[in-house]
Enzyme design. Sequence first.
Site, PDB file in Angstrom:
ATOM      1  N   CYS A  56       0.821  -0.876  -0.045  1.00 52.29           N
ATOM      2  CA  CYS A  56      -0.173   0.244   0.127  1.00 52.29           C
ATOM      3  C   CYS A  56       1.030   1.418   0.126  1.00 52.29           C
ATOM      4  CB  CYS A  56      -1.075   0.084   1.178  1.00 52.29           C
ATOM      5  SG  CYS A  56       0.248  -0.461   2.781  1.00 52.29           S
ATOM      6  N   PHE A  57       2.017   1.138   0.729  1.00 53.16           N
ATOM      7  CA  PHE A  57       3.155   2.619   0.744  1.00 53.16           C
ATOM      8  C   PHE A  57       3.720   2.373  -0.454  1.00 53.16           C
ATOM      9  CE2 PHE A  57       3.319   1.650   5.762  1.00 53.16           C
ATOM     10  CZ  PHE A  57       2.465   2.817   5.703  1.00 53.16           C
TER      11      PHE A  57
END
Length: 353
Positions: A157-158
């Site tokens: 996700c990052f």
Amino acid sequence: MEPSTPHVRVAVLGASGFAGGELVRLLDAHPFADVTFLGAHGSVGTTLGEIHPNLASLALAAEILREPVTADVAGEADVAFCSLPHGASAELAPGLLETDVKVIDLAGDFRLPASAYPDWYGFEHPAADWLGKAVYGLPELFGEQLPGAQLVANPGCFPTPVILGLSPLLSAGLVEPGPIHVDGKTGLSGAGRTASDAASFAASEESVRPYRVPRHQHTPEMERGLELATGFTPAVVFVPHLVPAVRGVVTTAYAPLASGATTEAMTACLKEAYEGRAFVRVLAPGEMVDSKRTRGSNVVELQIVADARTGTAIVIGALDNLVKGAAGQAVQNFNLVHGMDEAVGLPTLAVYP
Ligand SMILES: NC(=O)c1ccc[n+]([C@@H]2O[C@H](COP(=O)([O-])OP(=O)(O)OC[C@H]3O[C@@H](n4cnc5c(N)ncnc54)[C@H](OP(=O)(O)O)[C@@H]3O)[C@@H](O)[C@H]2O)c1
């Protein structure tokens, strides 16, 4: 795919988890996917509806969660989404791949070279031969590798907003390939469904807390993704923070600004790079990203600011960690693997406020 195309039989392994629940929510509404197997571990024997009350009105809600025995999954599914803790996918996926089941892995188990796993994930990779065959599934950058792929490593996700935001700027020479500093914020669902003391309401309410500094496993993934997309290998310093929200990721990357590069030129570069892509929203100069505007949707917002005074390009991104940061991007990859439009079955509108 035409509407007459046979449906693809799909297993969701880790269906009792947060990302697994999102997968079931999205795949149940997908016109070409049939969810035929729901895998779990500690919650084997319970029903999907008992674990995820938000899915109670689906026909699948009455389905019993099962242990993901390879022969059972392979007999009932063409594709397996592995939404499992790191390490579990690397153990389970090879058996499925050997029986020609396609695997879309939401864990970090196929995103890096074998040599990185002991340091960053704490285990020797048990299926290193498969690492070279995995497509890094960031569809907007590597989509041409996806049709027919047997193994897809769904990005973290990052890394998703960081790599999407920086790659076109690095390739265009608007950002120098020097060290990049990334600040990340995530809501508590990023830690998964099993509550720990640190993720409890009492510990998290009114708290903003950095964690895993400077050893977060998404650090080498950002470096590798940028290298795959641009050929440059900038060093990344990454500091994630837990914030008192349920969903949402915001990343702010600080990179060396190329001489003369402006906010307008960098914004135009990103707009051109993602022209016609359903899920990348490049904001105009002066606007600011907001994770809440992505909630429940597969959209990532990107925002660029040139700080000429300090020679810094500031690249900000926001997404819903469970959708574009996990399950939604996995379905986007599923679509492209099967020759469909990337947007089939995926939401572009957020739940707001
Ligand atoms: N949460 C996010 O925002 C996010 C974003 C991107 C990527 N991811 C990645 O996606 C994966 C799942 O994350 P999550 O947040 O959904 O985690 P989670 O809520 O903790 O769910 C983990 C799932 O894996 C199952 N499981 C645990 N050990 C297993 C084993 N040995 N064999 C088979 N199944 C097993 C669990 O089953 P039981 O509950 O029945 O034990 C559960 O269904 C992780 O690798 C995570 O890093 C998560």
